[in-house]
Scaffold this motif. Structure first.
Motif, PDB file in Angstrom:
ATOM      1  N   ALA A 122       0.831  -1.203   0.000  1.00 39.62           N
ATOM      2  CA  ALA A 122       0.000   0.000   0.000  1.00 39.62           C
ATOM      3  C   ALA A 122       0.864   1.250   0.000  1.00 39.62           C
ATOM      4  O   ALA A 122       0.484   2.289  -0.558  1.00 39.62           O
ATOM      5  CB  ALA A 122      -0.930   0.004   1.215  1.00 39.62           C
ATOM      6  N   ILE A 123       2.046   1.172   0.610  1.00 40.81           N
ATOM      7  CA  ILE A 123       3.000   2.292   0.559  1.00 40.81           C
ATOM      8  C   ILE A 123       3.589   2.403  -0.840  1.00 40.81           C
ATOM      9  O   ILE A 123       3.641   3.492  -1.431  1.00 40.81           O
ATOM     10  CB  ILE A 123       4.108   2.091   1.603  1.00 40.81           C
ATOM     11  N   LEU A 124       4.018   1.267  -1.399  1.00 46.86           N
ATOM     12  CA  LEU A 124       4.587   1.271  -2.744  1.00 46.86           C
ATOM     13  C   LEU A 124       3.585   1.756  -3.780  1.00 46.86           C
ATOM     14  O   LEU A 124       3.961   2.389  -4.783  1.00 46.86           O
ATOM     15  CB  LEU A 124       5.075  -0.140  -3.099  1.00 46.86           C
ATOM     16  N   ASP A 125       2.308   1.478  -3.579  1.00 47.37           N
ATOM     17  CA  ASP A 125       1.278   1.867  -4.540  1.00 47.37           C
ATOM     18  C   ASP A 125       1.332   3.367  -4.847  1.00 47.37           C
ATOM     19  O   ASP A 125       1.148   3.777  -5.994  1.00 47.37           O
ATOM     20  CB  ASP A 125      -0.092   1.481  -3.992  1.00 47.37           C
ATOM     21  N   CYS A 126       1.596   4.190  -3.838  1.00 43.12           N
ATOM     22  CA  CYS A 126       1.689   5.635  -4.071  1.00 43.12           C
ATOM     23  C   CYS A 126       2.815   5.960  -5.049  1.00 43.12           C
ATOM     24  O   CYS A 126       2.662   6.789  -5.943  1.00 43.12           O
ATOM     25  CB  CYS A 126       1.914   6.370  -2.757  1.00 43.12           C
ATOM     26  N   TYR A 127       3.953   5.302  -4.891  1.00 41.96           N
ATOM     27  CA  TYR A 127       5.091   5.549  -5.772  1.00 41.96           C
ATOM     28  C   TYR A 127       4.831   5.007  -7.174  1.00 41.96           C
ATOM     29  O   TYR A 127       5.205   5.637  -8.176  1.00 41.96           O
ATOM     30  CB  TYR A 127       6.350   4.913  -5.182  1.00 41.96           C
ATOM     31  N   LEU A 128       4.199   3.838  -7.264  1.00 43.93           N
ATOM     32  CA  LEU A 128       3.874   3.278  -8.573  1.00 43.93           C
ATOM     33  C   LEU A 128       2.916   4.189  -9.329  1.00 43.93           C
ATOM     34  O   LEU A 128       3.084   4.436 -10.535  1.00 43.93           O
ATOM     35  CB  LEU A 128       3.272   1.882  -8.418  1.00 43.93           C
ATOM     36  N   GLN A 129       1.916   4.693  -8.635  1.00 47.25           N
ATOM     37  CA  GLN A 129       0.953   5.595  -9.273  1.00 47.25           C
ATOM     38  C   GLN A 129       1.651   6.825  -9.844  1.00 47.25           C
ATOM     39  O   GLN A 129       1.382   7.253 -10.972  1.00 47.25           O
ATOM     40  CB  GLN A 129      -0.111   6.025  -8.260  1.00 47.25           C
ATOM     41  N   ASN A 130       2.572   7.383  -9.090  1.00 42.74           N
ATOM     42  CA  ASN A 130       3.276   8.580  -9.550  1.00 42.74           C
ATOM     43  C   ASN A 130       4.186   8.298 -10.738  1.00 42.74           C
ATOM     44  O   ASN A 130       4.542   9.222 -11.474  1.00 42.74           O
ATOM     45  CB  ASN A 130       4.105   9.180  -8.415  1.00 42.74           C
ATOM     46  N   ASN A 131       4.581   7.046 -10.908  1.00 39.96           N
ATOM     47  CA  ASN A 131       5.487   6.700 -12.004  1.00 39.96           C
ATOM     48  C   ASN A 131       4.762   6.146 -13.224  1.00 39.96           C
ATOM     49  O   ASN A 131       5.413   5.707 -14.178  1.00 39.96           O
ATOM     50  CB  ASN A 131       6.530   5.680 -11.527  1.00 39.96           C
TER      51      ASN A 131
END
Length: 413
Positions: free
Chosen positions: A104-113
């Protein structure tokens, strides 16, 4: 009389010359003032525009106005628009998925990329490696919300061989921090080094980099609090969403305290605090290096100290401590938790796996694969092995989640 007239004539002539020079100097001075005013005004406008629009320059313009450390190694990032997304092939993230709280933390970074957010990722393929019903349900909930998200047909890495004209970036689902420039940097390095098999990001405290990230000044003397704090030791209570180590109290404990091998977590949700004494051998890394009874560099206590040190540097905006240019074919295996490779090289990448790390072993054709660690883009991996041993007994996940919500997730919500 004639001499007096001559002198007076000279005086009068000199006075005329000086008067003439004064008029010239007057206009020259005002011309210079006007010129420098225009230049200064233009610089002021450019500084203001560059501050609010980083795409105008290839470095952080605010570092000229505020005290900020600039990494000595340039890293490409979407913020500078210096290196746009390459065309002609797809870039797909492969995400082995274990735990919904960490992903769920990584999801924020994936969305931005994602490409739709001016990132590099055309698609994200999750590879489930858990049977936990709650985690599986969460995974499908985010997939239903994001068209670029999908699930691999099987829980292995067979998805790698789908297409040759695809650049894969393997990002472990337990990645809890991703620098803005990490993906563009390793993509650029992979294209600049076509003979390379794998390009890894600078994964904090992973594999070959564990020793580098344990150097004094990078690893700071953080120690576990030994007892629950009955009352806040600061003037203001710390909110649950505060990720900043500077708001923590200093470590307090007996002078003889040291981290030894087999150290158990003091209690669930404990914090790690900065010690007043940086020269002692009591912290896990120092005990590991300088004593025979200390933990190994793979121990959860070393991981906790590294994570808190990273958050400390992150808050101080001095991640340059971790940076280096390129490390080609390191003598030790590199982490597979953040690696970039072509789909055509999937089989060769498999052959270079050594447990959970990319190895620089020789291939069957006696050629040595070129394995590169790009030190300019940072990723932080929350070790699942260390978590089971004690990392989950800290409040680190809460802190990484708080940072993502404050600095990353707001861009996509």
């Amino acid at each position: 009389m004639a001499r007096e007239l001559l002198i007076r004539g000279r005086t009068r002539n000199l006075r005329d010359v000086e008067s003439n020079s004064e008029r010239k100097s007057f206009w020259r001075d005002w011309t210079l003032v006007l010129l420098w005013s225009v230049v200064g005004y233009a610089c002021l406008i450019f500084t203001v525009l560059a501050f609010f629009n980083p795409r105008l320059v290839h470095f952080d313009i605010s570092s000229l106005l505020f005290r900020k450390e600039i990494s000595p190694f340039f890293a490409f990032s979407q913020a500078s628009a210096h290196y746009p997304k390459p065309q002609g092939f797809k870039i797909v993230a492969l995400v082995p998925y274990h735990n919904h709280e960490r992903t769920a933390i990584l999801d924020c970074y994936l969305q931005n990329n994602l490409v739709q957010h001016e990132g590099f990722l055309d698609q994200v393929v999750f590879v489930p490696q858990t049977e936990d019903p709650t985690s599986i349900q969460w995974l499908y909930s985010i997939i239903n919300q994001t068209p670029e998200y999908t699930v691999a047909p099987s829980g292995d890495d067979g998805e790698w061989e789908v297409a040759g004209n695809v650049m894969y970036i393997r990002i472990d689902g337990d990645t809890v921090f991703l620098e803005d420039n990490a993906i563009p940097t390793i993509v650029k390095t992979k294209l600049d080094n076509p003979d390379s098999l794998v390009v890894s990001a600078n994964v904090v405290n992973e594999a070959a980099l564990a020793s580098l990230h344990s150097h004094p000044g990078v690893a700071l003397p953080y120690l576990p609090e030994l007892h629950r704090a009955g009352q806040p030791s600061r003037s203001k209570p710390q909110p649950d969403d505060d990720w900043r180590p500077s708001n923590l109290p200093r470590w307090q404990g007996p002078p003889s305290f040291k981290i030894i091998r087999g150290f158990e977590p003091p209690f669930g949700g404990h914090r790690w605090l900065l010690s007043h004494d940086p020269s002692s051998n009591r912290d896990p890394i120092a005990a590991s290096v300088y004593t025979d009874t200390g933990p190994t560099l793979d121990d959860w206590t070393v991981g906790a100290q590294q994570h808190y040190s990273f958050l400390h540097h992150l808050e101080d905006n001095d991640l340059g401590h971790y940076k280096f240019p390129l490390w080609v074919n390191p003598s030790e295996p590199i982490s597979q938790h953040f690696g970039c490779f072509w789909g055509n090289d999937a089989a060769a990448v498999r052959n270079t796996f050594n447990g959970t790390r990319y190895s620089s072993q020789h291939l069957s054709d006696e050629t040595r694969p070129q394995v590169i660690i790009d030190g300019k883009g940072i990723a932080v991996h929350y070790s699942a092995e260390q978590a089971a041993a004690g990392l989950d007994a800290t409040d680190l996940i809460t802190r990484y989640r708080a940072f993502a919500r404050e600095k990353v997730c707001l861009q996509t919500e």
